[in-house]
Design a protein around this motif. Structure first.
Motif: not given
Length: 242
Positions: A157-165
Motif C-alpha cells: 500500500l505504501q509503494v502503490v501510493a508512492t509509485v505515482t512519483i
C-alpha cells in the motif's frame, strides 16, 4: 459533485484507451513497479527478519534502520538518485527508492511473526529433536506467516501510493495523469487518476486481507485436557502439514 461526475466520465471515456499513455498501460506500469519493488524488498528483508526473529539478535538495529528508511523523502530521493545514476538509469533509481520504502514493513512483519510465537511451541519442537532449521521452516515460518503477510500488505500500500512519483522523472504509471492534469489544470483528470489509484490500492488491500485470513495453519484434532499435549500435537501437525 460535478467534479466527481467529470472524473468518472474521464475514467470511462474511450479516449483513455488511446493517446500517449492509455489507461490500461498506465495501470500495468503502476502494478509492475509496485510488485517488482516489493518482490526485491522481500528477497532482502524476509531472510533478515526471520534471522532476527529466530535468534533474537539485531532487533534494535532493524528497528532503527526501518524508522530511518520511513523518514526518507521519496520524491527528493528519486530525483537525487536519478542525478547520481544518470538519466539512462532512472528506472533503476526509482525502483531503488521504492525498495527502500518497502523494506521496513516487510522486515517488521517477518521478525514480528517469528517473535509472536509462544516459546512453549518452540521448546516442544526442540524437545522432539527438531533442528534449528526445522524449527524455523516447520514452526516459525508457518505460524508467523499471517504477520508477514501483514507486512507485505503495508509495504504494498505504501509503494502503490508512492509509485505515482515515478511519472515525475518520466517513467509513466498513473502519476502521469496527475502531473499532466496539474499542468493543464484539468481537475477531472486529476480526480479521475486519483480515484483509479485509490481503487487499485483497495483491491490490493483486499487481496492481502484474504491471504492473511487463510495464512494461519489449521491444526485439526480433538481438544486435549493437557496444554503440554496440545502444544506437542500442534508441533506434530506442523511437521506433517504441506
Amino acid at each position: 459533485m460535478n467534479y466527481l461526475f467529470d472524473a468518472f466520465a474521464w475514467i470511462f471515456s474511450p479516449a483513455r484507451l488511446t493517446g500517449t499513455l492509455p489507461l490500461p498501460v498506465a495501470i500495468a506500469q503502476h502494478v509492475a513497479f509496485t510488485f517488482g519493488s516489493v518482490a526485491i524488498a522481500a528477497v532482502i528483508a524476509v531472510p533478515i527478519g526471520w534471522l532476527i526473529g529466530h535468534t533474537g539478535k539485531g532487533r534494535e538495529i532493524a528497528v532503527f534502520l526501518s524508522g530511518a528508511a520511513r523518514a526518507l523523502p521519496a520524491l527528493g530521493l528519486v530525483v537525487l538518485l536519478v542525478m547520481l545514476f544518470g538519466v539512462n538509469l532512472k528506472t533503476e533509481a526509482a525502483v531503488t527508492v521504492f525498495v527502500v520504502l518497502a523494506i521496513p514493513s516487510i522486515l517488521a512483519g517477518a521478525y514480528a511473526g517469528v517473535e509472536s510465537i509462544d516459546r512453549a511451541v518452540i521448546d516442544a519442537g526442540r524437545a522432539m529433536g527438531m533442528t534449528e532449521w526445522q524449527i524455523l521452516f516447520r514452526i516459525e515460518m508457518p505460524l508467523g506467516l499471517s504477520l508477514l503477510i501483514g507486512g507485505f500488505r503495508s509495504a504494498t500500500l505504501q509503494v502503490v501510493a508512492t509509485v505515482t512519483i515515478a511519472a515525475y522523472v518520466g517513467l509513466g504509471g498513473l502519476g502521469f495523469y496527475l502531473i499532466q492534469g496539474l499542468n493543464l489544470r484539468d481537475f477531472s483528470e486529476i480526480l479521475g487518476a486519483s480515484i483509479v489509484i485509490v481503487a487499485l490500492a483497495l483491491v490490493l488491500d483486499g487481496v492481502f486481507a484474504l491471504l492473511a485470513r487463510f495464512a494461519v495453519p489449521r491444526i485439526d484434532g480433538p481438544r486435549r485436557r493437557s496444554a503440554r499435549v496440545d502444544i506437542t500435537d500442534a508441533v506434530r501437525a506442523l511437521q506433517v502439514s504441506p
